[in-house]
Design a protein around this motif. Sequence first.
Motif, short mmCIF file in Angstrom:
data_model
loop_
_atom_site.label_atom_id
_atom_site.label_comp_id
_atom_site.label_asym_id
_atom_site.label_seq_id
_atom_site.Cartn_x
_atom_site.Cartn_y
_atom_site.Cartn_z
N VAL A 19 0.85 -1.19 0.00
CA VAL A 19 0.00 0.00 0.00
C VAL A 19 0.89 1.24 0.00
N VAL A 20 0.52 2.22 -0.82
CA VAL A 20 1.24 3.50 -0.88
C VAL A 20 0.28 4.59 -0.44
N ALA A 21 0.65 5.28 0.64
CA ALA A 21 -0.14 6.41 1.14
C ALA A 21 0.84 7.55 1.42
N VAL A 42 6.02 8.07 -9.34
CA VAL A 42 6.64 7.09 -10.24
C VAL A 42 7.46 6.03 -9.51
N PRO A 43 8.29 6.38 -8.50
CA PRO A 43 9.08 5.34 -7.84
C PRO A 43 8.25 4.26 -7.16
N HIS A 44 6.97 4.55 -6.91
CA HIS A 44 6.11 3.59 -6.20
C HIS A 44 5.31 2.70 -7.14
N LEU A 45 5.42 2.94 -8.44
CA LEU A 45 4.68 2.11 -9.40
C LEU A 45 5.17 0.66 -9.35
N PRO A 46 4.31 -0.30 -9.71
CA PRO A 46 4.69 -1.70 -9.56
C PRO A 46 5.76 -2.14 -10.56
N ALA A 47 6.67 -2.97 -10.08
CA ALA A 47 7.59 -3.70 -10.95
C ALA A 47 6.93 -5.03 -11.26
N ASP A 71 -3.50 4.53 -1.74
CA ASP A 71 -4.53 5.13 -0.88
C ASP A 71 -4.44 6.64 -1.10
N ARG A 72 -5.16 7.12 -2.06
CA ARG A 72 -5.04 8.43 -2.70
C ARG A 72 -3.82 8.41 -3.62
N SER A 73 -3.89 9.23 -4.65
CA SER A 73 -2.90 9.12 -5.72
C SER A 73 -2.63 10.49 -6.32
N TRP A 74 -2.16 10.46 -7.58
CA TRP A 74 -1.91 11.73 -8.27
C TRP A 74 -3.18 12.54 -8.47
N TYR A 75 -4.34 11.93 -8.22
CA TYR A 75 -5.60 12.68 -8.36
C TYR A 75 -5.84 13.65 -7.19
#
Length: 305
Positions: free
Chosen positions: A110-112, A130-135, A143-147
């Motif tokens: 999870v990324v928050a 970008v560094p948190h995107l999946p490999a 949990d909330r994003s660039w939006y």
Amino acid sequence: MTDESDSHSLAWLEAELQDTFDEDIEIEFAEPMLSLEIRKIYRDAHPEMLDRKVYFRNLLRLQAELIRVQDWVEHTGAKVCILFEGRDSAGKGGVIKRITQRLNPRIARVVALPAPSRREQSQWYFQRYVPHLPAAGEIVLFDRSWYNRAGVERVMGFATDEQVEQFFQDVPEFERMLARSGIILLKYWFSITDEEQQLRFLMRIHDPMKQWKLSPMDLESRIRWEDYTKAKEEMFARTNIPEAPWYIVEGNDKKRERLNCIEHLLTKIPYTEVEHEKVDLPERVYNPDYERRVLPDDLYVPKIY
């Protein structure tokens, strides 16, 4: 296998299932400190809530399917990115918790992100995400994003009109780039009514175990409900693209919200069953010359319970 060992295995399995059920009850027991009056108000406002047995039976079934998704992602090297957006108290965290509850945290994370630092504010807007995107072989849940830029930053005045407009121009191409790179991108918006948010905020105010969830920003969002609605509507209109469409989850009933979201999520990932080799527990090697050391009592946690 003897009848005795069969009976022992069955008893062990029942104990494991009971432990699993207790764990679910513990997570679900969300109002331990609320007064009876507050609980009654909430229950009266939700007369058609999903039956608890139906909820748990389906939740366990769906979580078993999520483990199959995890196996497929790990086996194939797939990349899955899921965005969770919505108003404060809309239930995003509860859904994320049920999705990840039985998954391997090395595969599903999870990324928050907190508020951007001064340095991050000077970067390309998408840079800190970008560094948190999946490999390959990973599932990432935002949990909330660039939006944030289309929602809280816009409504609260943390972004200028020019920055918001630039975001709307950039985000469709950014998400198309993610899709072209092989990332399965899913975007969920959790929708609750004005009355439901008010009730949940009141519950947080009166629950000492949930007051940490209520920030000054949350309280300000109540005042600007209509501004958030207008921002959400424009966000849908300008960022709902074929490569990454929005999916709206109705969230007034938390249990239905969780089940409906997971059911839908499973239909959007083209996973298949992964065959596993049979696992046999090896015999332990016993060394007749080994003697287990006696450790000092002060190394042990006191047995209070």
